[in-house]
Enzyme design. Structure first.
Site, PDB file in Angstrom:
ATOM      1  N   ALA A 122       0.843  -1.194   0.000  1.00  0.00           N
ATOM      2  CA  ALA A 122       0.000   0.000   0.000  1.00  0.00           C
ATOM      3  C   ALA A 122       0.880   1.247   0.000  1.00  0.00           C
ATOM      4  O   ALA A 122       2.080   1.185   0.288  1.00  0.00           O
ATOM      5  CB  ALA A 122      -0.908   0.000   1.229  1.00  0.00           C
ATOM      6  N   GLY A 130      -0.303  -5.325   0.267  1.00  0.00           N
ATOM      7  CA  GLY A 130      -1.452  -5.309  -0.624  1.00  0.00           C
ATOM      8  C   GLY A 130      -1.181  -5.937  -1.976  1.00  0.00           C
ATOM      9  O   GLY A 130      -2.099  -6.444  -2.623  1.00  0.00           O
ATOM     10  N   GLU A 134      -1.574  -9.554  -1.460  1.00  0.00           N
ATOM     11  CA  GLU A 134      -3.010  -9.791  -1.276  1.00  0.00           C
ATOM     12  C   GLU A 134      -3.758  -9.752  -2.607  1.00  0.00           C
ATOM     13  O   GLU A 134      -4.654 -10.564  -2.853  1.00  0.00           O
ATOM     14  CB  GLU A 134      -3.588  -8.757  -0.295  1.00  0.00           C
ATOM     15  CG  GLU A 134      -3.118  -8.990   1.132  1.00  0.00           C
ATOM     16  CD  GLU A 134      -3.581  -7.898   2.081  1.00  0.00           C
ATOM     17  OE1 GLU A 134      -4.366  -8.215   2.991  1.00  0.00           O
ATOM     18  OE2 GLU A 134      -3.173  -6.732   1.900  1.00  0.00           O
ATOM     19  N   GLU A 144       3.378  -6.377   7.135  1.00  0.00           N
ATOM     20  CA  GLU A 144       2.647  -5.310   7.814  1.00  0.00           C
ATOM     21  C   GLU A 144       3.027  -5.149   9.289  1.00  0.00           C
ATOM     22  O   GLU A 144       2.917  -4.045   9.840  1.00  0.00           O
ATOM     23  CB  GLU A 144       1.131  -5.553   7.693  1.00  0.00           C
ATOM     24  CG  GLU A 144       0.553  -5.277   6.317  1.00  0.00           C
ATOM     25  CD  GLU A 144       0.625  -6.463   5.366  1.00  0.00           C
ATOM     26  OE1 GLU A 144      -0.004  -6.413   4.305  1.00  0.00           O
ATOM     27  OE2 GLU A 144       1.326  -7.452   5.694  1.00  0.00           O
TER      28      GLU A 144
END
Length: 261
Positions: free
Chosen positions: A67, A112, A115, A135
């Protein structure tokens, strides 16, 4: 399909090629890019020209490096929940798409990015690919479905290890864990493999392909009876013109011509 600000798109031979185009940011996902993905997949489902999708990242260094930290550093408890739910909703659109979606992972697929790759139906990696959910280094956890998808792809123990340590793994280890379908030396060869797989899939009955997606996803939906989903989907297929075409073609010893209906 017109290019978005952060995603290059090209439709060729029924395949929609999507390239996250933020190379200077290692293709990090920001809010705007996520909304562009939502808009694209809203169109994909209804666009009869598009038979399949390939996701990749611009350049050679990164698929999606996570992200955009400059954005998530401003989150608070209330909007953080909405942030996670929004990302989960968009990635579920990818996972539930009735057209095959392949992640061609070049370089870093972190946070992300990992993901998003896991939300795709298959993953093909370039040898330099690196996967991870780091994270915890930021004091948070994966929020776009990573805790769930990584666990059912690699198992509870390894998922805990990867998310608790924040460690990255290479393409070969990712393949050995079941996170990746194929590893190729270069991006060009990885793209050729993705196209080869999609060419084969696109020769099959589109309705049946969509039903496979539903049934496989049902395995991981709490309280859903996957066997019943399978039986219902099987019945829907038998009601279709593609079923009549497929069985007739087999008996007549010819190639079927499927219409997706």
């Amino acid at each position: 399909m017109a290019d978005s600000n952060n995603i290059l798109s090209e439709e060729k031979g029924g395949i929609l090629y999507l390239t996250i185009n933020r190379e200077s940011k290692l293709n990090a996902l920001n809010f705007a890019t996520l909304e562009e993905i939502r808009n694209i997949f809203n169109e994909v489902s209804d666009n009869k020209k598009i038979k399949a999708v390939i996701f990749t990242g611009s350049g050679e260094k990164s698929f999606i490096a996570g992200a955009d930290i400059s954005e998530i550093s401003e989150l608070n408890e209330l909007n953080a929940r909405k942030f996670a739910e929004n990302g989960q909703e968009i990635f579920s659109m990818i996972e539930n798409c009735h057209k095959p979606v392949i992640a061609l992972v070049n370089g870093y697929a972190l946070g992300g990015g990992c993901e998003l790759a896991m939300a795709c139906h298959m993953r093909i990696a370039v040898a330099n690919a690196k996967f991870g959910q780091p994270e915890v280094n930021l004091g948070i956890i994966p929020g776009y479905g990573g805790t769930q998808r990584l666990t059912y792809l690699v198992g509870r123990g390894k998922a805990n290890e990867l998310m608790m340590t924040g460690d990255m793994i290479g393409a070969d280890e990712a393949k050995s864990l079941g996170l990746v379908n194929h590893v190729l030396p270069t991006k060009k060869e990885a793209m050729a493999k993705a196209e080869e797989i999609l060419k084969k899939i696109n020769s099959k009955a589109p309705l049946a392909i969509g039903m496979v997606v539903d049934c496989v996803n049902a395995v991981f939906i709490p309280d859903e009876n996957g066997y019943q989903t399978e039986a219902n989907s099987f019945a829907r297929c038998v009601k279709s013109g593609d079923y009549k075409e497929g069985t007739s073609a087999f008996l007549e010893k010819r190639k079927p011509v499927f219409k997706g209906e």
